[in-house]
Design a protein around this motif. Structure first.
Motif, short mmCIF file in Angstrom:
data_model
loop_
_atom_site.label_atom_id
_atom_site.label_comp_id
_atom_site.label_asym_id
_atom_site.label_seq_id
_atom_site.Cartn_x
_atom_site.Cartn_y
_atom_site.Cartn_z
N GLN C 49 -12.40 8.28 -7.03
CA GLN C 49 -12.95 7.06 -7.64
C GLN C 49 -13.70 6.21 -6.63
N GLN C 50 -13.04 6.01 -5.46
CA GLN C 50 -13.57 5.04 -4.52
C GLN C 50 -14.53 5.64 -3.52
N GLY C 51 -14.63 6.94 -3.49
CA GLY C 51 -15.47 7.56 -2.49
C GLY C 51 -14.91 7.30 -1.11
N ILE C 56 -11.39 2.20 4.33
CA ILE C 56 -11.04 0.81 4.59
C ILE C 56 -9.54 0.58 4.46
N PHE C 57 -8.97 1.33 3.55
CA PHE C 57 -7.53 1.31 3.31
C PHE C 57 -6.74 1.33 4.62
N TYR C 58 -7.19 2.18 5.56
CA TYR C 58 -6.40 2.42 6.77
C TYR C 58 -6.49 1.28 7.77
N HIS C 60 -7.19 -2.04 6.37
CA HIS C 60 -6.78 -3.19 5.57
C HIS C 60 -5.27 -3.26 5.36
N VAL C 61 -4.69 -2.17 4.96
CA VAL C 61 -3.27 -2.24 4.59
C VAL C 61 -2.37 -2.53 5.79
N PRO C 62 -2.56 -1.84 6.94
CA PRO C 62 -1.70 -2.20 8.08
C PRO C 62 -1.88 -3.66 8.48
N VAL C 63 -3.11 -4.11 8.57
CA VAL C 63 -3.34 -5.48 9.02
C VAL C 63 -2.74 -6.47 8.03
N ALA C 64 -2.95 -6.20 6.74
CA ALA C 64 -2.43 -7.13 5.73
C ALA C 64 -0.92 -7.17 5.76
N SER C 65 -0.29 -5.98 5.86
CA SER C 65 1.17 -6.02 5.76
C SER C 65 1.78 -6.66 7.01
N SER C 67 0.40 -8.98 8.80
CA SER C 67 0.16 -10.42 8.81
C SER C 67 1.26 -11.17 8.06
N LEU C 68 1.93 -10.47 7.17
CA LEU C 68 3.00 -11.14 6.43
C LEU C 68 4.22 -11.39 7.30
N ALA C 69 4.29 -10.69 8.43
CA ALA C 69 5.47 -10.84 9.29
C ALA C 69 5.41 -12.11 10.10
N VAL C 106 -8.49 -11.19 9.27
CA VAL C 106 -9.02 -9.83 9.20
C VAL C 106 -8.61 -9.15 7.89
N ALA C 107 -7.38 -9.42 7.45
CA ALA C 107 -6.97 -8.87 6.16
C ALA C 107 -7.87 -9.39 5.05
N LEU C 108 -8.17 -10.68 5.10
CA LEU C 108 -9.04 -11.26 4.08
C LEU C 108 -10.44 -10.65 4.15
N PRO C 117 -17.47 -3.06 -3.18
CA PRO C 117 -17.78 -1.84 -3.90
C PRO C 117 -16.78 -1.51 -5.01
N THR C 118 -15.49 -1.84 -4.82
CA THR C 118 -14.51 -1.39 -5.82
C THR C 118 -14.43 -2.31 -7.03
N TRP C 119 -14.46 -3.61 -6.78
CA TRP C 119 -14.35 -4.55 -7.91
C TRP C 119 -15.69 -5.15 -8.27
N GLY C 120 -16.68 -4.91 -7.43
CA GLY C 120 -17.98 -5.51 -7.69
C GLY C 120 -18.07 -6.96 -7.30
C1 HEM Z 1 -9.82 -10.48 0.21
C2 HEM Z 1 -9.27 -9.49 -0.35
C3 HEM Z 1 -7.91 -8.89 -0.14
C4 HEM Z 1 -6.78 -9.42 0.41
C5 HEM Z 1 -6.57 -10.81 0.96
C6 HEM Z 1 -5.77 -8.45 0.36
C7 HEM Z 1 -4.47 -8.62 0.82
C8 HEM Z 1 -3.52 -7.66 0.78
C9 HEM Z 1 -2.14 -7.85 1.09
C10 HEM Z 1 -1.52 -9.18 1.48
C11 HEM Z 1 -1.53 -6.68 0.98
C12 HEM Z 1 -0.06 -6.50 1.13
C13 HEM Z 1 0.39 -5.57 2.18
C14 HEM Z 1 1.87 -5.29 2.00
O1 HEM Z 1 2.49 -5.82 1.06
O2 HEM Z 1 2.40 -4.53 2.79
C15 HEM Z 1 -2.49 -5.72 0.60
C16 HEM Z 1 -2.21 -4.38 0.39
C17 HEM Z 1 -3.11 -3.53 -0.20
N1 HEM Z 1 -4.41 -3.82 -0.56
FE1 HEM Z 1 -5.34 -5.55 -0.34
N2 HEM Z 1 -6.28 -7.33 -0.21
C18 HEM Z 1 -7.60 -7.57 -0.53
C19 HEM Z 1 -8.47 -6.71 -1.15
C20 HEM Z 1 -8.16 -5.40 -1.49
C21 HEM Z 1 -9.03 -4.51 -2.16
C22 HEM Z 1 -10.43 -4.85 -2.60
C23 HEM Z 1 -8.35 -3.35 -2.32
C24 HEM Z 1 -8.76 -2.07 -2.98
C25 HEM Z 1 -9.47 -1.93 -3.99
C26 HEM Z 1 -7.07 -3.52 -1.74
C27 HEM Z 1 -6.11 -2.52 -1.70
C28 HEM Z 1 -4.89 -2.69 -1.15
C29 HEM Z 1 -3.91 -1.65 -1.16
C30 HEM Z 1 -4.08 -0.28 -1.73
C31 HEM Z 1 -2.81 -2.19 -0.54
C32 HEM Z 1 -1.51 -1.47 -0.28
C33 HEM Z 1 -0.66 -1.50 -1.48
C34 HEM Z 1 0.67 -2.06 -1.22
O3 HEM Z 1 1.18 -1.97 -0.10
O4 HEM Z 1 1.24 -2.66 -2.14
N3 HEM Z 1 -6.98 -4.79 -1.24
N4 HEM Z 1 -3.71 -6.35 0.49
#
Ligand code: HEM
Ligand SMILES: Nc1ncnc2c1ncn2[C@@H]1O[C@H](COP(=O)(O)OP(=O)(O)OP(=O)(O)O)[C@@H](O)[C@H]1O
Ligand SMILES: Nc1ncnc2c1ncn2[C@@H]1O[C@H](COP(=O)(O)OP(=O)(O)OP(=O)(O)O)[C@@H](O)[C@H]1O
Ligand SMILES: [Mg+2]
Ligand SMILES: [Mg+2]
Lengths: 84, 239, 248, 222, 239, 222
Positions: C49-51, C56-58, C60-65, C67-69, C106-108, C117-120
């Motif tokens: 789906q996402q090509g 980006i997943f690799y 985004h997800v580590p950095v985002a998770s 950052s919650l710590a 960076v997560a943002l 690209p994914t949500w438009g």
């Molecule tokens: C500004 C936009 C975004 C922010 C602030 C954001 C933030 C986050 C946060 C806080 C997490 C949680 C990590 C965790 O619970 O361990 C996360 C996980 C994730 N994000 Fe995003 N995200 C954004 C956009 C996106 C987009 C556009 C996608 C894909 C279409 C995406 C896909 C994912 C996936 C697949 C995960 C891991 C799923 C999970 O652990 O529950 N994110 N993101």
């Protein structure tokens, strides 16, 4: 699990399908992020050390004691984190 | 000089009860507000003005206004409450009364609580009472009025209590106003969300028990904990 | 326990211990990061789906998770600062706030770039995004408070208190935002978890990246804390020795 | 201006049983300057102590530390033999502090100010307040809004607290500031009276105290 | 003491030019803001936070947000500008620097202007630059971005200049913040209306010449008159 | 404390040609109390005048009126023979006022403060500033942030302006506040020097001025 390199050429790799911009911006941001957080502390540390060495020299010249007493002299707050 | 109690007598003198110190502080803050009538009028005026900026800035179309009415009133109440907080400890800090408060032998929790209650009576309550009028001006459906009043009644004290922590932390700083908002506004998001949601739901006929329960829980929690945090923050700031 | 605690509280002890461990950690991170990045970029198959945006997943997800710590970490350090008056805890807290803000930013940013690209769209008021944004605001608040207060001692305590209050609120904010969003769900389906295939070729590199980014977080925290230690202890003999020894 | 200072009590005093306030090994550093280190002194009932030192020597800092308004110090402070951290409440019940900022709200009248500040410590009547204002030369000013008073009158309103408080320990930071000659006299007498009644006074001032009472001095200058 | 100019010499000493006094004042205010980095960060953060309160309070629906985007950004910019005003003369009043300013032999107009310009550079300009990002988050149509930036560029200096009058009038008062807002907000309503209208019209393809002309005229007028009013107000307040 | 007051110059002075500052028939009422009425005095070059009076007698009010900071008065004030309202600019160019609030920003350093305040009057170099700070006993404090200074050090920073200003007339409201003994000496010498060079000084203080110079007194008490 390992299906081998999925790109057949460097050009294809750089293109990332049609998503070159998105993928490479993200990785670029990530690289800057890594760089800043690993390299800046080193710069700041060096700045701090240099500053302290200069101060020590100055104090040695003016014959002042090194601890405490003369510190009112000037902006003593050479705080790395705040020197950008 | 005849009435001067000598220190020796003093040990026998009746100590002041915590309650009467609480009362004195509450009365003092209300008195100051009454004397500076501005304190009473300004939160209201600000609330009114900010709310009326929306029809001016956004659109005067009733349908559109209806849809943003609940949120606008809540956001404006939040801002009005935030801005009136500036006075909470500032003047006392500057003239040294705050040091006197901290040096009183009474538990600081109650002193802070008295000041917070005074603040809410001065700035929160009038806003609550004025809200229906503004809601009318924004074409909020009539069945949501009571919900608006009740949620504000539960929510604005929380704003005062949380805000108090922020002011206490920043009272010693040269520049205030904005840093206070930057610290406090994110913390008040839950109250805003629940409050605005409840009002919006009210006109849809959704049951509101959950909303009230949540707001009540937040209020109870902040009543018991926030003054403690404020007291600690004041001690830090006066240092 | 008490002994250990007061030893850990000694900045000098921490500085020396971290000097010993830091090189190993850096090597470990470098290896994990290299493997993880190469794997993610080169070997992970294209998503149907996402090509290739799944790359980006690799990041985004580590950095985002991770950052919650940050908030729990700062709140923990805050409690130690207020209760045990341990200086080291505040140095860690002070260093953690900007790093946490970086991670959140960076997560943002990566999320936004992924969203396009994914949500438009770069941004939606989705629950998770919104609560991330609010966490960013809270962190900026702590940083602003720290820099606004002149006396380091008062700043330490004030920030400790604010971090604790913030940490109590982070879950409340998160739940309320989720509740808010699930109640008026926007048209687009924004669930993040649906990546289609979920085989090991997807999550093994992710795990590696998470480990790598985690060690990166720890390393940058240690580096910043070490600087903070040097600055605050600049009057003590051991720091002056270091200063005298070092060539720059 | 001054470096660290170890202070000593100047007069040997025929001391009563136990000290009211005792500072042991106080150390304070501000901005990387040691203000005082290993500062030890005791204040006994009936003593009047003047803290001296040039500008910036740490007088204000010391007083605030003793009152618990500043916690960036090392060492121990005891009230009646108990560390003040342990029984803060009974310490505060016996303490009256007036600092650089005198704690007078400008919007309230003198009476309203005093009514509140005493409500934090001891109940007083309106007659008490009138008498106290009389005692500091502000007779008739009870119901004047403090904003409309001059600098010296402000100071006097805050000093009226001395006459209303049951506290045994007075800690006063430059209380003579902006007082006219007559006011200075009055205050000097008040201090001596308080000490004479078995209270204790800790006061900073740059002016030469002229009290009919034995004066101890604590010098923070090296 | 060797460098002390004796009063006799002084009459021959070069007088300070108005321009260099203007420059010194501008530089001083910018320096203070730089030293307190918060002054730079806080207006921005406040702007960001307030804007994001609206989706939380009103609705996260893109269509609805689009319709309130222009108004919300403008109202938030107005509030951010208003709240950062608190610092404009307050600290100077409290520490006595304001008296020194009033006693300078230079025309007060330029001194006040310098302070207003510094305030705008610190709090207005950053808001203008950040506005497009927030506009995006509120789903403002893309063709309105430039209009938003330009109208804010013309409008925020007016907010600073008008606000300055309000602060100058209230600088001696105990309670500020709110009273300031109450005085100044109504004055700035025309700017808000024109600015928000221009942005809303931009996406409709309406010609905007009129809006710009009006904003420009207001700016020119307030540049020449507002500092005079502020100066007069300061003299009154210090009295 | 005091009611209305008609002041008279105490010393007959062998006056130079024309007065620098002249007040004629000043009248001021605050809060329904007449502070002074029909107050006349002249200040000649080379004169040092102390305004006296008990707390609340109107000293601060008088000084602010003379500087044009307070306009609630009746009567006329002349500078060099011209009413100050008419040629405000040349009056201000010759005036240096330091009030209860000393005009020192706490965020800036001593140097930055002085640089700005002198830029309003006369250009100075960094060396001038260093010398001036030296002159008031703050050598080495030029780059210390004023927040980290004590009350007396603040006062000294503001007094450094005396050494930087080309003004002929100094108007000082309780400048001795919070100064230590040494600082008081320094300031007294500065005042005498200024008058000796042909300047004029108007100063309020409650402390007994000990200057090696002829002192005129203006008493606001009845
Ligand atoms: C500004 C936009 C975004 C922010 C602030 C954001 C933030 C986050 C946060 C806080 C997490 C949680 C990590 C965790 O619970 O361990 C996360 C996980 C994730 N994000 Fe995003 N995200 C954004 C956009 C996106 C987009 C556009 C996608 C894909 C279409 C995406 C896909 C994912 C996936 C697949 C995960 C891991 C799923 C999970 O652990 O529950 N994110 N993101
Ligand atoms: N803002 C004000 N509004 C009204 N009346 C005032 C105001 N400030 C002072 N007063 C009154 O004016 C009188 C003179 O005040 P002023 O400050 O000039 O006295 P002062 O001689 O300087 O006294 P001090 O020695 O205490 O400084 C006082 O009695 C006071 O009541
Ligand atoms: N807020 C502060 N932060 C850091 N250092 C400070 C602060 N306030 C004062 N200091 C420093 O502490 C020292 C002592 O100040 P303090 O106010 O105690 O002096 P003081 O003896 O009361 O002087 P003064 O006679 O001028 O009132 C000063 O040298 C000053 O530099
Ligand atoms: Mg002091
Ligand atoms: Mg006075």
């Amino acid at each position: 699990m390992f299906s081998g390199i999925v790109f057949s050429s460097v050009g294809e790799f750089l293109q990332m399908g049609t998503y070159a911009f998105h993928v490479w911006t993200v990785y670029g941001v990530f690289a800057i992020f890594l760089f800043v957080n690993l390299y800046l502390p080193r710069v700041q540390r060096r700045q701090f050390i240099r500053e302290q060495q200069r101060r020590a020299q100055r104090d040695a010249h003016t014959g002042k004691a090194n601890a405490g007493q003369n510190a009112v002299q000037a902006d003593d707050s050479v705080v790395p984190g705040e020197s950008e | 000089m005849t009435t001067h109690p000598s220190p020796q007598q003093s040990n026998q003198r009746p100590q002041v009860s915590t309650f009467s110190a609480f009362q004195a502080t509450l009365r003092r803050d209300l008195l100051i507000a009454l004397k500076r009538r501005n304190d009473l009028l300004n939160p209201l005026m600000f609330f009114l003005i900010v709310v009326s900026l929306f029809p001016l800035g956004v659109s005067s179309d009733p349908v559109q206004l209806t849809s943003i009415a609940a949120g606008t009133v809540w956001v404006s109440a939040l801002l009005a409450s935030m801005l009136s907080l500036d006075n909470l400890y500032r003047a006392d800090y500057e003239d040294g009364s705050l040091e006197q408060l901290l040096l009183s032998p009474q538990p600081l929790y109650f002193m802070v609580l008295a000041k917070n209650i005074a603040h809410w009576l001065i700035s929160g309550l009038p806003v609550v009472l004025l809200a229906p009028l503004l809601a009318y001006m924004l074409y909020l459906p009539a069945d949501a009025y009571w919900t608006l009043v009740f949620t504000l009644l539960l929510g604005t004290p929380v704003l005062s209590l949380f805000g108090s922590i922020g002011v206490a932390l920043t009272v010693g700083l040269g520049s205030r106003g904005l840093i206070l908002a930057v610290i406090v506004l994110p913390l008040t998001v839950p109250v805003l969300i629940i409050g605005a949601k409840a009002v919006a739901d009210a006109s849809l006929g959704v049951s509101l028990g959950m909303h009230y329960a949540l707001l009540g829980a937040i209020l109870a929690m902040s009543l018991s904990l926030a003054p403690l945090a404020s007291a600690a923050a004041l001690k830090i700031s006066v240092n | 326990m008490w002994l250990w605690f007061s030893k850990l509280g000694s900045p000098k002890w921490f500085y020396e211990l971290s000097s010993k461990w830091l090189p190993w950690l850096v090597v470990f991170m470098a290896v994990a990061m290299t493997v993880g990045l190469l794997w993610a970029l080169l070997f992970v198959p294209e998503d149907y789906q996402q090509g290739f945006t799944n790359r980006i997943f690799y990041v985004h997800v580590p950095v985002a998770s991770i950052s919650l710590a940050c908030f729990p970490l700062m709140a923990g350090a805050g409690v130690i600062t207020l209760v045990w008056k341990m200086k080291l805890a505040d140095m860690v807290a002070k260093s953690a706030a900007p790093i946490g803000a970086w991670f959140t930013a960076v997560a943002l940013i990566t999320g936004a770039i992924w969203g396009q690209p994914t949500w438009g769209t770069w941004w939606v008021w989705d629950a998770r995004l919104t609560s991330m944004l609010l966490q960013f605001f809270l962190l900026i608040g702590v940083i602003a408070l720290r820099s606004a207060i002149e006396s380091p001692d008062a700043a330490a305590k004030a920030c400790a208190l604010l971090s604790i209050v913030g940490a109590i609120n982070v879950p409340i904010i998160k739940y309320s935002v989720e509740w808010w969003n699930t109640l008026h769900q926007p048209a687009t389906d924004l669930t993040m978890n649906e990546n289609g295939a979920n085989g090991p070729e997807i999550w093994v590199p992710l795990l590696i990246m998470i480990v790598a980014v985690y060690s990166f977080f720890v390393i940058s925290l240690i580096l910043a804390t070490r600087n903070e230690i040097l600055v605050r202890e600049r009057r003590s003999q051991w720091v002056m020795d270091i200063v005298a020894r070092e060539k720059v | 201006m001054s470096a660290s200072a170890a202070a000593t009590s100047v007069h040997a005093h025929d001391a009563p049983a136990s000290p009211l306030l005792q500072a042991s090994a106080l150390f304070c550093e501000r901005d990387d300057r040691v203000l005082f280190s290993d500062l030890n002194f005791s204040l006994f009932p009936g003593e009047l102590m003047q803290v001296q030192g040039s500008n910036g020597s740490g007088k204000t800092t010391l007083l605030r530390i003793l009152c618990g308004l500043n916690s960036s110090y090392e060492g121990e402070i005891y009230w009646d033999g108990v560390a003040i951290d342990e029984d803060r409440e009974s310490f505060l019940a016996s303490l009256l502090y007036i600092g650089h900022r005198v704690g007078v709200n400008k919007i309230l009248t003198a009476r309203e100010n005093l009514r509140w500040s005493s409500a934090l410590h001891a109940p007083v009547t309106d007659a008490d307040i009138d008498a106290a204002l009389d005692g500091v030369g502000l007779a008739g000013y009870a119901d004047v809004v403090c904003r409309n008073m001059s600098a010296g009158q402000h100071q006097r309103v805050s000093l009226a607290r001395l006459l209303l408080s049951p506290a045994r320990l007075w800690v006063l930071d430059e209380p003579f500031t902006t007082l006219d000659v007559h006011g200075v006299k009055t205050l000097e007498r008040l201090l001596a009276d308080h000490a004479g009644r078995g209270g204790a006074v800790l006061v900073t001032t740059h002016h030469k105290l002229d009290v009919p009472y034995e004066l101890r001095r604590l010098n923070l200058d090296r």
